[in-house]
Design an enzyme around this catalytic site. Sequence first.
Site, PDB file in Angstrom:
ATOM      1  N   ASP A   1       9.877  -2.140   5.760  1.00  0.00           N
ATOM      2  CA  ASP A   1      10.705  -3.297   6.060  1.00  0.00           C
ATOM      3  C   ASP A   1       9.903  -4.421   6.707  1.00  0.00           C
ATOM      4  O   ASP A   1       8.681  -4.362   6.799  1.00  0.00           O
ATOM      5  CB  ASP A   1      11.957  -2.919   6.854  1.00  0.00           C
ATOM      6  CG  ASP A   1      11.644  -2.012   7.998  1.00  0.00           C
ATOM      7  OD1 ASP A   1      10.706  -2.327   8.736  1.00  0.00           O
ATOM      8  OD2 ASP A   1      12.332  -0.982   8.149  1.00  0.00           O
TER       9      ASP A   1
ATOM     10  N   MET B   1      15.870  -6.943  19.642  1.00  0.00           N
ATOM     11  CA  MET B   1      16.757  -7.770  18.804  1.00  0.00           C
ATOM     12  C   MET B   1      17.579  -8.741  19.648  1.00  0.00           C
ATOM     13  O   MET B   1      18.733  -9.005  19.333  1.00  0.00           O
ATOM     14  CB  MET B   1      17.717  -6.867  18.001  1.00  0.00           C
ATOM     15  CG  MET B   1      16.993  -5.924  17.073  1.00  0.00           C
ATOM     16  SD  MET B   1      18.095  -4.709  16.319  1.00  0.00           S
ATOM     17  CE  MET B   1      18.231  -3.496  17.622  1.00  0.00           C
TER      18      MET B   1
ATOM     19  N   LYS C   1      15.316  -6.616   5.891  1.00  0.00           N
ATOM     20  CA  LYS C   1      16.024  -6.431   7.149  1.00  0.00           C
ATOM     21  C   LYS C   1      15.629  -7.456   8.186  1.00  0.00           C
ATOM     22  O   LYS C   1      14.860  -7.180   9.084  1.00  0.00           O
ATOM     23  CB  LYS C   1      15.757  -5.040   7.732  1.00  0.00           C
ATOM     24  CG  LYS C   1      16.883  -4.078   7.477  1.00  0.00           C
ATOM     25  CD  LYS C   1      16.798  -2.948   8.451  1.00  0.00           C
ATOM     26  CE  LYS C   1      17.735  -1.835   8.006  1.00  0.00           C
ATOM     27  NZ  LYS C   1      17.505  -0.635   8.790  1.00  0.00           N
TER      28      LYS C   1
HETATM   29  N1  SAH Z   1      11.886   0.679  15.709  1.00  0.00           N
HETATM   30  C1  SAH Z   1      11.354  -0.523  16.303  1.00  0.00           C
HETATM   31  C2  SAH Z   1      12.419  -1.492  16.702  1.00  0.00           C
HETATM   32  C3  SAH Z   1      13.231  -2.025  15.567  1.00  0.00           C
HETATM   33  S1  SAH Z   1      14.464  -3.162  16.105  1.00  0.00           S
HETATM   34  C4  SAH Z   1      10.470  -0.155  17.488  1.00  0.00           C
HETATM   35  O1  SAH Z   1      10.446   0.988  17.921  1.00  0.00           O
HETATM   36  O2  SAH Z   1       9.755  -1.039  17.975  1.00  0.00           O
HETATM   37  C5  SAH Z   1      13.673  -4.691  15.833  1.00  0.00           C
HETATM   38  C6  SAH Z   1      13.305  -5.345  17.136  1.00  0.00           C
HETATM   39  O3  SAH Z   1      12.151  -4.759  17.682  1.00  0.00           O
HETATM   40  C7  SAH Z   1      12.960  -6.795  17.021  1.00  0.00           C
HETATM   41  O4  SAH Z   1      14.111  -7.605  16.987  1.00  0.00           O
HETATM   42  C8  SAH Z   1      12.161  -7.043  18.271  1.00  0.00           C
HETATM   43  O5  SAH Z   1      12.996  -7.185  19.376  1.00  0.00           O
HETATM   44  C9  SAH Z   1      11.429  -5.712  18.426  1.00  0.00           C
HETATM   45  N2  SAH Z   1      10.062  -5.757  17.916  1.00  0.00           N
HETATM   46  C10 SAH Z   1       9.531  -5.017  16.964  1.00  0.00           C
HETATM   47  N3  SAH Z   1       8.226  -5.287  16.791  1.00  0.00           N
HETATM   48  C11 SAH Z   1       7.925  -6.222  17.688  1.00  0.00           C
HETATM   49  C12 SAH Z   1       6.750  -6.921  18.038  1.00  0.00           C
HETATM   50  N4  SAH Z   1       5.588  -6.703  17.423  1.00  0.00           N
HETATM   51  N5  SAH Z   1       6.806  -7.824  19.041  1.00  0.00           N
HETATM   52  C13 SAH Z   1       7.950  -8.056  19.689  1.00  0.00           C
HETATM   53  N6  SAH Z   1       9.089  -7.428  19.397  1.00  0.00           N
HETATM   54  C14 SAH Z   1       9.094  -6.534  18.420  1.00  0.00           C
END
Ligand code: SAH
Length: 457
Positions: A248, A383, A270
Amino acid sequence: MQYFPLFVDTNTLQVLVVGAGEVAARKVELLMRTHAQVEVVAPEACQAIQALAARGKLSLQQRPYLESDLDKAQLVFVATNDTELNAQISHQAKARKLLVNVVDAPKLCGFITPSIIDRSPLLIAMSSGGSAPVLLRYLRQKLEAFLPRRISSLAEFADSFREQVKQHFANVTQRRYFWEEVFDGEVAEQVLKGNSPLAREMMVAKLQQDAPKTEGEVYLVGAGPGDPELLTFRALRLMQKADVVVYDRLVSQDILDMVRRDAEKVYVGKAASNHTLPQEDINQLLVREAKAGKRVVRLKGGDPFIFGRGGEEIEELIAHDIGFEVVPGITAASGASSYAGIPLTHRDHAQSVVFATGHLKDDSINLDWPALVQKRQTLVFYMGLTGLPVICRELIAHGMPSDMPIALVEQATTNQQQVVAGTLADIEHKAAHIKPPALIIVGTVVTLRDKLNWFNP
Ligand code: SAH
């Protein structure tokens, strides 16, 4: 890619070498390892080339070069010590659309020769396109050290079983799995030890035992927050074995580049409100590919079990009796915290940390606000960018001081990382330029960044 790599069959290849000094001799010696027919033209020839000519290995014309020497040639090497003559031959060859190489004069070359590691039939060729010869040598040493001494025997061994394996497994994917097991296992170990007869017996037995597998598996793999160096070994290994990779938006291009080149890559999108493929369809896709016997890697940003809907995908797999495995990844909170210099539970500041979703539903966020507004607790919102004003407003309304430190981390751990720190009262204004994906960290730990920040991309 300025230079296109290819391996030329030398069985019917006619090569002209102009020049017969030491430099030319090095090329000629390499050519002598192949089946090419080599003609050398030069008024004088060094000892090595004369010796090869005397043994009938090549044809040596001891005279000046003539343009008609190009008539029969398909490939031309030029290595005289006369730079004007070198340029002239290069132009004549190019005019005839011949591939020409002038040693140490890249501008006159139609092709360049790579640095090679020759373990025939296994051949590794590398080039830096002339940009970094020392790097190339360094890499070559690393690879040399990594290659088992008998790797060529292993390649020959595999070749001798190729037909048989092909007969046994009609399906390409099944064949690949079989060979991977062979190369990973005891059979290869024996060949590399020099015990080919035993390896042969084992191979025959293995072919009799192994029924072709018909069902694939799904690996739910956390790809971490962005920096490919933060992948786990297991994630990388599975990415390099995958038949299909379903990924994704959060999975960076740098990480995708590490997936097996031949694997099919399926983007399922997504963005917060713009689901490219509905979750239900993603679940079905995983089931369908696995049932087709493929090794499916479901690659997710961060950790699959933290706001990753990994649980839902697995339930579907269980319902269809499909084998699976979950590989954890570094979640965004860990990545952002480390790379922004904000320890989430520094003991002078916080005893607990809460990961919460800041996802808006009907313009509000349904969270247990009183539980979030606790002393000595750090909050991390995933998010939450769109909902930032709501988050700040609710926290203040439930008793958090409006000067509570808060930080936004965009694209944490990557070269595009941006961090903005402020207070609940002013962050909305300060962070207007921040774009997703971004993580929100709330708590006095944010102040530690002034001292602990180390990552400045
Ligand atoms: N499974 C993922 C989260 C998915 S939800 C995890 O464990 O990180 C998606 C959210 O994750 C985004 O809206 C943001 O808030 C955060 N996110 C994911 N990667 C990021 C990054 N490199 N920098 C900042 N926020 C991030």
